[in-house]
Motif scaffolding. Structure first.
Motif, short mmCIF file in Angstrom:
data_model
loop_
_atom_site.label_atom_id
_atom_site.label_comp_id
_atom_site.label_asym_id
_atom_site.label_seq_id
_atom_site.Cartn_x
_atom_site.Cartn_y
_atom_site.Cartn_z
N THR A 61 142.59 64.44 -27.10
CA THR A 61 142.36 66.05 -27.06
C THR A 61 141.47 66.47 -28.05
O THR A 61 141.62 65.86 -29.37
CB THR A 61 143.85 66.18 -27.26
OG1 THR A 61 144.76 65.91 -26.38
CG2 THR A 61 144.14 67.81 -27.47
N HIS A 62 140.41 67.19 -27.67
CA HIS A 62 139.62 67.80 -28.64
C HIS A 62 140.13 69.29 -28.97
O HIS A 62 140.36 69.87 -28.20
CB HIS A 62 138.31 67.92 -27.91
CG HIS A 62 137.61 66.63 -28.02
ND1 HIS A 62 136.57 66.14 -28.76
CD2 HIS A 62 137.54 65.59 -27.17
CE1 HIS A 62 136.20 65.17 -28.39
NE2 HIS A 62 136.72 64.67 -27.30
N ILE A 63 140.18 69.15 -30.24
CA ILE A 63 140.62 70.76 -30.96
C ILE A 63 139.53 71.48 -31.31
O ILE A 63 138.70 71.06 -32.34
CB ILE A 63 141.71 70.53 -32.17
CG1 ILE A 63 142.69 69.69 -31.77
CG2 ILE A 63 141.98 72.02 -32.58
CD1 ILE A 63 143.64 70.06 -30.70
N ARG A 64 139.25 72.61 -30.77
CA ARG A 64 138.07 73.51 -31.08
C ARG A 64 137.97 74.06 -32.52
O ARG A 64 139.23 74.34 -32.96
CB ARG A 64 137.91 74.52 -30.27
CG ARG A 64 136.47 75.46 -30.16
CD ARG A 64 136.47 76.53 -29.27
NE ARG A 64 136.35 76.11 -27.87
CZ ARG A 64 135.37 76.25 -27.06
NH1 ARG A 64 134.42 76.54 -27.62
NH2 ARG A 64 135.66 75.84 -25.89
N ILE A 65 136.89 73.76 -33.38
CA ILE A 65 136.77 74.19 -34.57
C ILE A 65 135.52 74.87 -34.51
O ILE A 65 134.61 74.62 -33.74
CB ILE A 65 136.89 72.85 -35.59
CG1 ILE A 65 135.89 71.97 -35.20
CG2 ILE A 65 138.12 72.33 -35.49
CD1 ILE A 65 135.38 71.01 -36.43
N GLN A 66 135.24 75.63 -35.93
CA GLN A 66 133.95 76.21 -36.14
C GLN A 66 133.22 75.04 -36.89
O GLN A 66 133.86 74.09 -37.57
CB GLN A 66 134.19 77.30 -37.18
CG GLN A 66 134.94 78.52 -36.47
CD GLN A 66 134.91 79.96 -37.63
OE1 GLN A 66 134.86 79.48 -38.92
NE2 GLN A 66 135.06 81.01 -37.21
N SER A 67 131.97 75.15 -36.67
CA SER A 67 131.09 74.31 -37.27
C SER A 67 131.15 74.23 -38.91
O SER A 67 131.26 75.07 -39.57
CB SER A 67 129.57 74.55 -37.17
OG SER A 67 129.00 73.48 -37.88
N GLN B 287 139.19 65.32 -33.06
CA GLN B 287 140.24 64.77 -32.21
C GLN B 287 141.45 64.70 -32.93
O GLN B 287 141.57 64.33 -34.16
CB GLN B 287 139.59 63.38 -31.66
CG GLN B 287 138.85 63.45 -30.67
CD GLN B 287 138.48 62.15 -29.94
OE1 GLN B 287 138.30 61.30 -30.76
NE2 GLN B 287 138.30 62.05 -28.50
N SER C 217 134.53 70.24 -32.12
CA SER C 217 135.89 69.81 -32.15
C SER C 217 136.18 68.41 -32.88
O SER C 217 135.24 67.87 -33.40
CB SER C 217 136.19 69.63 -30.65
OG SER C 217 135.28 68.42 -30.24
N TYR D 122 130.65 72.07 -27.51
CA TYR D 122 131.14 72.89 -28.65
C TYR D 122 131.65 71.86 -29.76
O TYR D 122 131.93 70.77 -29.54
CB TYR D 122 132.54 73.74 -28.12
CG TYR D 122 133.62 73.19 -27.48
CD1 TYR D 122 134.65 72.63 -28.21
CD2 TYR D 122 133.82 72.87 -26.20
CE1 TYR D 122 135.71 72.06 -27.71
CE2 TYR D 122 134.62 72.47 -25.53
CZ TYR D 122 135.62 71.89 -26.21
OH TYR D 122 136.89 71.39 -25.87
N ARG E 219 130.11 68.37 -32.80
CA ARG E 219 129.58 68.87 -31.44
C ARG E 219 130.26 67.66 -30.38
O ARG E 219 129.72 66.55 -30.33
CB ARG E 219 128.37 69.22 -31.30
CG ARG E 219 128.15 70.05 -30.05
CD ARG E 219 126.59 70.21 -29.92
NE ARG E 219 125.95 71.20 -31.02
CZ ARG E 219 126.33 72.58 -31.01
NH1 ARG E 219 126.97 73.23 -30.25
NH2 ARG E 219 125.96 73.26 -32.26
N ASN E 220 130.99 68.09 -29.57
CA ASN E 220 131.47 67.21 -28.50
C ASN E 220 130.42 67.14 -27.26
O ASN E 220 129.48 68.03 -27.36
CB ASN E 220 132.72 67.42 -28.05
CG ASN E 220 133.08 68.75 -27.63
OD1 ASN E 220 132.12 69.30 -26.83
ND2 ASN E 220 134.25 69.24 -27.35
#
Length: 56
Positions: A31-37, A56, A54, A52, A47-48
């Motif tokens: 599962t990839h959790i979206r984050i800010q750079s 794991q 993310s 975007y 960057r996945n």
């Protein structure tokens, strides 16, 4: 996920015996959790494949 206190303890013991992870009651796979750079120096490492940032 464990529903009773006994199930919770069984799962925790199982994770610890297998992986030496204390107090774990579950795991999520891939599962990839979206984050800010994080910052400009290492941001692209997060960057996945969908484009975007993310973790794991």
């Amino acid at each position: 996920m464990p529903k009773t206190q006994n199930e919770l303890q069984e799962v925790q013991i199982g994770f610890y015996r297998r992986c030496q992870f204390p107090k774990v009651i579950g795991a999520i796979d891939c599962t990839h959790i979206r984050i800010q750079s994080p910052n400009s120096n290492i941001g692209e490492q997060f960057r996945n494949r969908k484009g975007y940032f993310s973790i794991q």
